[in-house]
Every structure is written in C-alpha cells, then in structure tokens.
Design a protein around this motif. Structure first.
Motif, PDB file in Angstrom:
ATOM      1  N   ASP A 182       7.357  10.496   5.428  1.00  0.00           N
ATOM      2  CA  ASP A 182       8.496  11.342   5.819  1.00  0.00           C
ATOM      3  C   ASP A 182       8.008  12.699   6.328  1.00  0.00           C
ATOM      4  OD1 ASP A 182      10.208   9.310   5.185  1.00  0.00           O
ATOM      5  OD2 ASP A 182      10.962  10.203   3.318  1.00  0.00           O
ATOM      6  N   GLN A 183       6.914  13.194   5.744  1.00  0.00           N
ATOM      7  CA  GLN A 183       6.349  14.457   6.239  1.00  0.00           C
ATOM      8  C   GLN A 183       5.738  14.272   7.628  1.00  0.00           C
ATOM      9  OE1 GLN A 183       4.147  15.641   2.398  1.00  0.00           O
ATOM     10  NE2 GLN A 183       5.070  17.559   3.064  1.00  0.00           N
ATOM     11  N   VAL A 184       5.167  13.083   7.853  1.00  0.00           N
ATOM     12  CA  VAL A 184       4.599  12.808   9.181  1.00  0.00           C
ATOM     13  C   VAL A 184       5.725  12.662  10.213  1.00  0.00           C
ATOM     14  CG1 VAL A 184       3.133  11.267  10.528  1.00  0.00           C
ATOM     15  CG2 VAL A 184       2.572  11.714   8.141  1.00  0.00           C
ATOM     16  N   GLU A 185       6.857  12.074   9.807  1.00  0.00           N
ATOM     17  CA  GLU A 185       8.022  11.974  10.703  1.00  0.00           C
ATOM     18  C   GLU A 185       8.456  13.380  11.155  1.00  0.00           C
ATOM     19  OE1 GLU A 185       9.711   9.350  11.923  1.00  0.00           O
ATOM     20  OE2 GLU A 185      11.713  10.102  12.435  1.00  0.00           O
ATOM     21  N   LEU A 208       6.021   6.697   1.017  1.00  0.00           N
ATOM     22  CA  LEU A 208       7.204   7.068   1.798  1.00  0.00           C
ATOM     23  C   LEU A 208       7.367   8.589   1.863  1.00  0.00           C
ATOM     24  CD1 LEU A 208       9.869   4.352   0.849  1.00  0.00           C
ATOM     25  CD2 LEU A 208       7.998   4.268   2.497  1.00  0.00           C
ATOM     26  N   ALA A 209       7.037   9.291   0.771  1.00  0.00           N
ATOM     27  CA  ALA A 209       7.119  10.753   0.788  1.00  0.00           C
ATOM     28  C   ALA A 209       6.150  11.321   1.826  1.00  0.00           C
ATOM     29  CB  ALA A 209       6.802  11.323  -0.599  1.00  0.00           C
ATOM     30  N   ILE A 223       7.313   1.015   5.363  1.00  0.00           N
ATOM     31  CA  ILE A 223       6.761   2.373   5.459  1.00  0.00           C
ATOM     32  C   ILE A 223       7.344   3.086   6.681  1.00  0.00           C
ATOM     33  CG2 ILE A 223       4.644   3.734   5.707  1.00  0.00           C
ATOM     34  CD1 ILE A 223       3.187   1.457   4.183  1.00  0.00           C
ATOM     35  N   ILE A 224       7.249   2.392   7.822  1.00  0.00           N
ATOM     36  CA  ILE A 224       7.913   2.931   9.011  1.00  0.00           C
ATOM     37  C   ILE A 224       9.163   2.075   9.218  1.00  0.00           C
ATOM     38  CG2 ILE A 224       7.749   3.166  11.520  1.00  0.00           C
ATOM     39  CD1 ILE A 224       4.947   4.135  11.190  1.00  0.00           C
ATOM     40  N   ASP A 225      10.305   2.759   9.342  1.00  0.00           N
ATOM     41  CA  ASP A 225      11.582   2.057   9.311  1.00  0.00           C
ATOM     42  C   ASP A 225      12.488   2.737  10.329  1.00  0.00           C
ATOM     43  OD1 ASP A 225      13.596   0.479   7.216  1.00  0.00           O
ATOM     44  OD2 ASP A 225      14.498   2.253   8.158  1.00  0.00           O
ATOM     45  N   SER A 226      13.048   1.948  11.227  1.00  0.00           N
ATOM     46  CA  SER A 226      13.815   2.549  12.326  1.00  0.00           C
ATOM     47  C   SER A 226      14.996   3.373  11.807  1.00  0.00           C
ATOM     48  CB  SER A 226      14.286   1.468  13.304  1.00  0.00           C
ATOM     49  OG  SER A 226      15.041   0.497  12.603  1.00  0.00           O
ATOM     50  N   ALA A 273       5.289   0.377  -7.294  1.00  0.00           N
ATOM     51  CA  ALA A 273       6.496   1.145  -6.941  1.00  0.00           C
ATOM     52  C   ALA A 273       6.168   2.633  -6.811  1.00  0.00           C
ATOM     53  CB  ALA A 273       7.575   0.919  -7.991  1.00  0.00           C
ATOM     54  N   GLU A 274       5.317   3.121  -7.713  1.00  0.00           N
ATOM     55  CA  GLU A 274       4.918   4.523  -7.668  1.00  0.00           C
ATOM     56  C   GLU A 274       4.156   4.844  -6.384  1.00  0.00           C
ATOM     57  OE1 GLU A 274       1.610   6.998 -10.042  1.00  0.00           O
ATOM     58  OE2 GLU A 274       2.873   5.758 -11.361  1.00  0.00           O
ATOM     59  N   LYS A 275       3.237   3.949  -6.019  1.00  0.00           N
ATOM     60  CA  LYS A 275       2.447   4.173  -4.800  1.00  0.00           C
ATOM     61  C   LYS A 275       3.330   4.042  -3.554  1.00  0.00           C
ATOM     62  CE  LYS A 275      -1.281   5.305  -6.634  1.00  0.00           C
ATOM     63  NZ  LYS A 275      -1.835   6.647  -6.364  1.00  0.00           N
TER      64      LYS A 275
END
Lengths: 228, 228
Positions: free
Chosen positions: B135-138, B131-132, B181-184, B124-126
């Motif tokens: 989100d920066q890459v998004e 995701l953090a 990880i990638i989510d529309s 869960a931590e990883k």
C-alpha cells in the motif's frame, strides 16, 4: 554544483547514520543547517519529511527531503563538487556498494542486537554474530585496501564513511558489555584503520565520543524500562 | 563501453533477484552466457565468486564477480551504453534508490515470509505485513509516476525493474495461499502498472510464469520436509 543551496539536516548526534551524512557533507565542503531531533518526541518536520520510516537522517535540499543514509551519501556525492566519495571506477564502486550493504544488512543489526539484547544468552549470540561479520570485513580490508590507508585507497571513501561511522559505538559496546569488536589482536588491519579514521580531518568534529553513546544507551534503556 | 566483454551470469530462473539482472542486461542489449545454478548443490564457481553470501545472482565480468542484485543492476547501468536504468536526475535517482531499498528491506522479507510461514497465524501476519508495504508502494507510484506509465516515467526504469521482478511470485502467492498482493480494487495503480510491465519488451523472455514459481515453491517445501 554552483549556486545557492538550501540544506537542512535532521539528525541525532549519536546516530551513526547521521554521522555518515555529516562526514559526506564535510568532505564536499558544503554548509548546512543542522537540526538535532529528539527521537522521544519527533518533530512535525521529521514526520512530514520521512513519513515512511520516520527516522533520521533526513537531508532537506531546497525543500525536498532525501532519506536513508546510504541514499543521502550517494546523493551528496553526485550533487556536489569536491573529492569523490564513491570510487570512480565502476567495478570498485560496485565493490564498495556490496560491502556497504554488508555492513548495513549483517554487521549493523548484529551490533545493535548486542545493545538491545534482553538476556545474557541473547547478548552473547549477537556478539558472536558481530565478530563473525567484522572478521569478514577484516578480510575485505586486506583485499580492497591493497596496503593503502583506507578502503578507498589513500583517502577516505564510501566504505570508510559507512563503517567508520559505527566506531564510537563499538567502543561504547566494549565499555558497556566488554565486547571487543575491533581488536588489534584479532583484527589488526581494522585496528590500525580505525585509528587512522579517528584521527582524520573527516571524522573530527562530527564523530562523537564513546561516552556520548554510552549515555544515550542508558537513556534508551531507562525509557524502555519506564514504558514497561 | 565498447570492446569485447566477457559476461557470465550465474542465476536461477525463478529468482526475482536474477530476473532484475537479466532485464538490466536486456535493456542494455548486451549478450552474456547464462548459467543456471542448482541451489541444492551449488557450483564451485558460485561458491568461489560469492563467498560472502553464496547466492545468485552473480555477474562475472571479465573474470571479476559482482554480487547482490541492486549492486549488479547499477553496475550494468553505469558500464554499458543504452537506455539509462536509473533516472539521470540526482534527486529522482535518490528517490528510486530509496524505494528500491524499501522493496528489499520491507516488502521482499514480508512476501517471502508468506512462503516460509510454518503456521497459518504466521502466514496471516506476513500477509498483513506485505499488504501494508505494498500500500505504501501504491502511494509512491501515485506520487512518482505523475500519471505516466511507469515509476521511471514513460519507460521502464530502476524501480520498475526492482519491483516488477517480484510480480510472478505475487501471482504464485495468490494461487497457493489466496493472498492478493496487487489487487485492481485495493491497488488500482499497481494493478494497471503490473499489466503494462508484464507486456513490456523488457519483461518478455526473462520473467517466468507463476506456474514455475509454484513448482519451485513445492520443490523447496518437499526438500525442507525431507530434511526434518
């Protein structure tokens, strides 16, 4: 590249990563404004220029920030005339990039680990890891320099800048913790190389003394202790 | 570069790092011999070609090895004619290198951590860390692509190759551990980008399916369990 360039470097005198950029800019003979950051109280400009890592060095070129020391050194090399920092041969360039990545992925975390270790056991473990990594760099120097003065040949190049920027911290670690990372007995080639690097025009004026690194390490340790 | 080139790639079909090199070679239209390695029993050629890391990919060019995927992709880009993989503008090149380093230093260790986690808490931590980072890459995609199809503009470039090579593993992690990880919904730009990347000519034939990644993950887990 001709024309007027507006260059500002956000730095920290004792950061080896900042030293890399200062050496690179010096090699190209370009002038820049140097702004010392206080990492205990980062400037708005630093936070806005490197929102991802919030770290120095940041080179701000005509208002646009470039972050991460290896990225900045390559940017400076590609942008400005003057001596080539990376080798011009693609295979030699690939080799220099490989070893630069080795320094940053294996050697740097290991020696920073000596500094940050919370126990003597942990410190000994990180020292062993550092020496194993530097022994691989010694072997690389034997292979790459081919008897010449520097990794890059007769003059300082990319890998010299990347590794040479750490030398004053190696000396600080010797004084603080008795760890001889570069040692004329164990790593004779690196020992001689480090002397040449330290005496070079490129290093003069931008590489601080080991005493400054020791002072900064004590300041960091005091801040960490105070935060507990 | 004209003339006859002798190129051998030591690889592993399910390695995202190998996929990067195959995409790069494909973009340049150069032919090469592909040799699949068994990482449970590494070949003498692999050990001799990459004694430092003992990892794939290794590109052997006219008998000389080049290691580390980002180094190899840049080497291929500099050596061969064809579409430029890295941006040609120095500032855009620096930005692409910055984000490629972010992917390899922050995102990749996080998502590999999901796979290697020994407890659900650690997993869960990883996942949170992954995701953090994504989100920066998004946010970076919003800024860099400027409404265009790819990070590199209208066609696939360096950062597309670096991140796109991980996509089949993201899908495997969704199937195995339910991590999107990638989510529309959460990362709409990366969601649309990932579809375009998957359908591109560059990805076809070298990017394996998520089922192959799942199978390999099970094989790895079984080997680790057997070694206990």
């Amino acid at each position: 590249m001709a024309g007027k360039e507006d260059l500002t470097l956000l730095g920290l005198v004792v950061s080896p990563f900042v030293v890399r950029v200062r050496i690179a800019l010096g090699m190209k003979g370009v002038s820049y404004e140097y702004v010392e950051e206080d990492l205990f109280s980062k400037s708005e400009l630093l936070l806005a220029s490197n929102p991802v890592h919030k770290k120095v060095p940041v080179l701000i070129h005509n208002g646009k920030p470039v972050c991460e020391s290896l990225v900045i050194v390559q940017y400076v090399d590609e942008l400005f005339a003057g001596p080539s920092i990376l080798p011009t041969d693609p295979y030699e360039r690939a080799t220099a990039r490989f070893w630069a990545a080795f320094v940053d992925d294996k050697l740097v975390p290991a020696w920073i680990g000596i500094l940050k270790a919370k126990t003597e056991d942990e410190r000994a473990e990180k020292a062993t890891e550092t020496l194993a990594a530097i022994d691989q760099v010694e072997a690389a120097l034997a292979e790459l320099s081919d008897g010449k003065a520097f990794f890059g040949g007769d003059s300082i190049g990319y890998l010299d800048v990347v590794l040479g920027s750490c030398l004053f911290w190696f000396e600080a670690l010797r004084r603080m913790h008795g760890v001889g990372i570069i040692d004329s007995g164990r790593t004779p080639l690196l020992g001689a190389w480090a002397e040449r690097f330290g005496e070079s025009a490129e290093a003069k004026g931008v590489v601080p003394g080991a005493d400054e690194a020791v002072q900064y390490a004590h300041k960091l340790a005091a801040a960490i202790a105070a935060a507990k």
